[in-house]
Design an enzyme around this catalytic site. Structure first.
Site, PDB file in Angstrom:
ATOM      1  N   HIS A  60       0.839  -1.208   0.000  1.00 28.63           N
ATOM      2  CA  HIS A  60       0.000   0.000   0.000  1.00 28.63           C
ATOM      3  C   HIS A  60       0.870   1.252   0.000  1.00 28.63           C
ATOM      4  O   HIS A  60       1.443   1.625   1.031  1.00 28.63           O
ATOM      5  CB  HIS A  60      -0.914   0.001   1.230  1.00 28.63           C
ATOM      6  CG  HIS A  60      -1.965   1.059   1.191  1.00 28.63           C
ATOM      7  ND1 HIS A  60      -3.313   0.777   1.175  1.00 28.63           N
ATOM      8  CD2 HIS A  60      -1.886   2.419   1.160  1.00 28.63           C
ATOM      9  CE1 HIS A  60      -4.009   1.898   1.137  1.00 28.63           C
ATOM     10  NE2 HIS A  60      -3.155   2.910   1.136  1.00 28.63           N
ATOM     11  N   HIS A  62       1.158   5.322  -2.183  1.00 33.77           N
ATOM     12  CA  HIS A  62       0.546   6.257  -3.148  1.00 33.77           C
ATOM     13  C   HIS A  62       1.687   6.926  -3.915  1.00 33.77           C
ATOM     14  O   HIS A  62       2.213   7.967  -3.487  1.00 33.77           O
ATOM     15  CB  HIS A  62      -0.292   7.311  -2.417  1.00 33.77           C
ATOM     16  CG  HIS A  62      -1.497   6.764  -1.718  1.00 33.77           C
ATOM     17  ND1 HIS A  62      -2.779   6.928  -2.190  1.00 33.77           N
ATOM     18  CD2 HIS A  62      -1.606   6.039  -0.574  1.00 33.77           C
ATOM     19  CE1 HIS A  62      -3.641   6.330  -1.359  1.00 33.77           C
ATOM     20  NE2 HIS A  62      -2.942   5.787  -0.366  1.00 33.77           N
ATOM     21  N   GLN A 155     -10.176   8.966  -4.907  1.00 32.10           N
ATOM     22  CA  GLN A 155      -9.900   9.741  -3.680  1.00 32.10           C
ATOM     23  C   GLN A 155     -11.087  10.583  -3.214  1.00 32.10           C
ATOM     24  O   GLN A 155     -11.319  10.759  -2.023  1.00 32.10           O
ATOM     25  CB  GLN A 155      -8.685  10.655  -3.916  1.00 32.10           C
ATOM     26  CG  GLN A 155      -8.340  11.599  -2.791  1.00 32.10           C
ATOM     27  CD  GLN A 155      -7.752  10.898  -1.581  1.00 32.10           C
ATOM     28  OE1 GLN A 155      -6.597  10.512  -1.576  1.00 32.10           O
ATOM     29  NE2 GLN A 155      -8.561  10.699  -0.546  1.00 32.10           N
ATOM     30  N   HIS A 213      -9.954   1.625   0.295  1.00 31.89           N
ATOM     31  CA  HIS A 213      -9.650   2.471   1.452  1.00 31.89           C
ATOM     32  C   HIS A 213     -10.903   2.436   2.314  1.00 31.89           C
ATOM     33  O   HIS A 213     -11.945   2.972   1.919  1.00 31.89           O
ATOM     34  CB  HIS A 213      -9.358   3.907   1.013  1.00 31.89           C
ATOM     35  CG  HIS A 213      -7.935   4.137   0.628  1.00 31.89           C
ATOM     36  ND1 HIS A 213      -7.338   3.494  -0.430  1.00 31.89           N
ATOM     37  CD2 HIS A 213      -6.984   4.940   1.177  1.00 31.89           C
ATOM     38  CE1 HIS A 213      -6.080   3.891  -0.513  1.00 31.89           C
ATOM     39  NE2 HIS A 213      -5.825   4.762   0.444  1.00 31.89           N
ATOM     40  N   GLU A 216     -11.299   4.775   7.098  1.00 33.79           N
ATOM     41  CA  GLU A 216     -10.126   5.523   7.567  1.00 33.79           C
ATOM     42  C   GLU A 216     -10.613   6.792   8.259  1.00 33.79           C
ATOM     43  O   GLU A 216     -10.524   7.904   7.736  1.00 33.79           O
ATOM     44  CB  GLU A 216      -9.179   5.863   6.404  1.00 33.79           C
ATOM     45  CG  GLU A 216      -7.841   6.417   6.909  1.00 33.79           C
ATOM     46  CD  GLU A 216      -6.887   6.777   5.794  1.00 33.79           C
ATOM     47  OE1 GLU A 216      -7.291   6.746   4.610  1.00 33.79           O
ATOM     48  OE2 GLU A 216      -5.721   7.100   6.105  1.00 33.79           O
ATOM     49  N   ASP A 312       2.106   3.502   2.857  1.00 29.44           N
ATOM     50  CA  ASP A 312       1.089   4.498   2.517  1.00 29.44           C
ATOM     51  C   ASP A 312       1.732   5.724   1.886  1.00 29.44           C
ATOM     52  O   ASP A 312       2.082   5.685   0.719  1.00 29.44           O
ATOM     53  CB  ASP A 312       0.232   4.838   3.745  1.00 29.44           C
ATOM     54  CG  ASP A 312      -1.105   5.481   3.396  1.00 29.44           C
ATOM     55  OD1 ASP A 312      -1.548   5.348   2.230  1.00 29.44           O
ATOM     56  OD2 ASP A 312      -1.715   6.106   4.274  1.00 29.44           O
ATOM     57  N   TRP A 318      -0.377  14.115   3.306  1.00 33.49           N
ATOM     58  CA  TRP A 318      -0.853  13.402   4.486  1.00 33.49           C
ATOM     59  C   TRP A 318       0.265  13.042   5.451  1.00 33.49           C
ATOM     60  O   TRP A 318       0.030  12.724   6.602  1.00 33.49           O
ATOM     61  CB  TRP A 318      -1.576  12.115   4.067  1.00 33.49           C
ATOM     62  CG  TRP A 318      -2.829  12.391   3.302  1.00 33.49           C
ATOM     63  CD1 TRP A 318      -4.078  12.588   3.822  1.00 33.49           C
ATOM     64  CD2 TRP A 318      -2.964  12.517   1.876  1.00 33.49           C
ATOM     65  NE1 TRP A 318      -4.966  12.833   2.806  1.00 33.49           N
ATOM     66  CE2 TRP A 318      -4.318  12.787   1.607  1.00 33.49           C
ATOM     67  CE3 TRP A 318      -2.072  12.438   0.799  1.00 33.49           C
ATOM     68  CZ2 TRP A 318      -4.809  12.981   0.315  1.00 33.49           C
ATOM     69  CZ3 TRP A 318      -2.548  12.623  -0.485  1.00 33.49           C
ATOM     70  CH2 TRP A 318      -3.907  12.895  -0.721  1.00 33.49           C
TER      71      TRP A 318
HETATM   72 FE   FE2 Z   1      -3.835   4.960   1.525  1.00 33.26          FE
END
Ligand code: FE2
Length: 429
Positions: A60, A62, A155, A213, A216, A312, A318
């Site tokens: 996982h 991005h 997203q 996802h 979360e 991630d 983030w």
């Molecule tokens: Fe993620």
């Protein structure tokens, strides 16, 4: 025929030292050390008793958002929600070259750290699908060194984003390997469920994997994992489905947690916990006591669920830090999920290797065994426990039977009272 031989290897689960031989990119021999001479004209590496392990698997990440932290503005609140706002500003400036350059840089870091299989989410709530086209192009360009799976990740939602469902289908047409969703971000509970039905229908129609996802958020009312698990079980998809993040689990009461563990275990889906990023993002709306906001790693694993650790984000809206090193992720996961037992620490190593490989559905394409692709690491340590405790880096990374990364020792010149100055290698002992 291209070959490579590694002598004096310590393989997990095997008492005696062995030599590993690969020819034409495939492991062709594993035999007791010294029993047979090296095969072929290729290089011979002496592992000197070090651990030889299958490569790390990143389940996982991005890559499309990586290395954009502070562009155009920093995430000041540190919340997931402001991260999505900052990214939506940056998204408008994406170009093919921009995405390729950042994603390729992080893939290079990953190979240096011993990662040879990657699942990257890619935001497809963009009418141009700029990032998706770039990652699909990159996947083909790097496939001789590293495997890349690309997830069509909405997203900003499927149902709640204008044209979201159409964009998901276009992303599948454009070459996505995995279908994503983000049900907790949809406007209503019903929209969240509908978004999952759309994602599952699309994946089943195209024969693709699913990675959602899911939940979360620090909201104990966010309960979409039960929907993901049930759709996976009823559709017969099982381990082809993954629920990622699942941080609301950190807020569920005991009665519901007990029920959910059974539902998830029965479905056969995978869970991916991203400890570094979710320890950073979650609990932001709490006073004290402040919640951790993580998957129930220990409890789900004990219930028979396949749980893996993911990195991630890497330097994006983030998460401002990140090295793309799974050993760092596993170390954070051990602390966050309180995996302090000897067996639990060994299991944390599996969460960045074999368990993560199961998330990617790698099957017989993974593992140090005769007939499998010659992808492996030489880790200068005595055990997975030792590798994680000392955070050792692989000295050698072999991909498709070729040496693709080599990290020399980094000794320290130490002056200590009562001792002559000495050179000590604290990393590679
Ligand atoms: Fe993620």
């Amino acid at each position: 025929m291209q070959s490579i031989t590694v002598t004096d290897c310590h393989l997990l689960g095997r008492a005696e030292r062995v030599d590993v031989v690969a020819e034409a990119g495939v492991i062709t021999r594993i035999s007791p050390t010294g029993a047979e001479p090296p095969t072929g004209p290729g290089p011979v590496l002496d592992a000197a008793g070090a651990l030889v392990a299958p490569p790390y698997v990143e389940p996982h990440i991005h890559l499309d958002t990586a290395l954009t932290a502070g562009q155009p503005r920093w995430n000041v609140s540190g919340t997931l929600w402001e991260g999505i706002e900052r990214w939506s500003e940056r998204k408008h400036t994406l170009t093919r070259e921009d995405v390729l350059a950042r994603a390729e840089e992080v893939l290079r870091w990953q190979v240096a750290h011993g990662v040879l299989h990657v699942r990257s989410h890619c935001d497809v709530t963009d009418p141009e699908l700029t990032a998706l086209h770039a990652l699909v192009e990159l996947r083909e360009r790097v496939r001789d060194v590293i495997d890349l799976q690309v997830v069509a990740f909405p997203q900003e939602g499927i149902v709640s984003f204008d044209g979201g469902e159409r964009l998901m289908a276009r992303a599948a047409d454009a070459g996505a390997d995995v279908i994503g969703a983000i049900p907790h971000f949809e406007d209503t509970r019903e929209d969240g469920i509908r978004s999952l039905e759309i994602a599952f229908e699309l994946a089943e129609r195209r024969g693709l994997l699913v990675d959602v996802h899911c939940d979360e958020i620090d909201d104990e009312q966010s309960r979409f994992v039960e929907v993901v698990a049930t759709l996976a079980r009823r559709g017969g998809l099982g381990a082809r489905v993954t629920a990622s993040h699942t941080t609301a689990m950190g807020s569920y009461n005991g009665a519901y947690s007990r029920k959910l563990r059974r539902i998830v275990a029965r479905s056969g889906i995978n869970l991916v916990c991203n400890p570094m990023v979710n320890l950073t993002l979650q609990g932001r709306f709490d006073d004290y006591p402040k919640r951790r906001g993580l998957t129930q790693v220990k409890e789900m694993a004990a219930a028979g669920v396949n749980v893996a650790f993911g990195h991630d984000d890497v330097m994006d809206p983030w998460f401002p830090l990140g090295t793309a090193n799974p050993v760092q992720v596993a170390h954070a996961g051990i602390l966050a999920a309180q995996l302090s037992g000897q067996d639990e620490i060994a299991e944390a190593f599996a969460m960045i290797t074999e368990r993560a490989a199961r998330v990617l559905n790698l099957g017989d394409g993974y593992g140090v065994a005769i007939g499998r692709p010659a992808n492996f690491l030489i880790l200068p340590g005595t055990s997975p426990f030792d590798v994680l405790r000392r955070q050792v880096r692989p000295s050698h990374v072999v991909s498709r039977g070729r040496l693709v990364a080599e990290t020399p020792p980094a000794p320290t010149r130490l002056t200590w009272p009562g001792r002559a100055p000495e050179t000590v290698d604290f990393v590679r002992r």
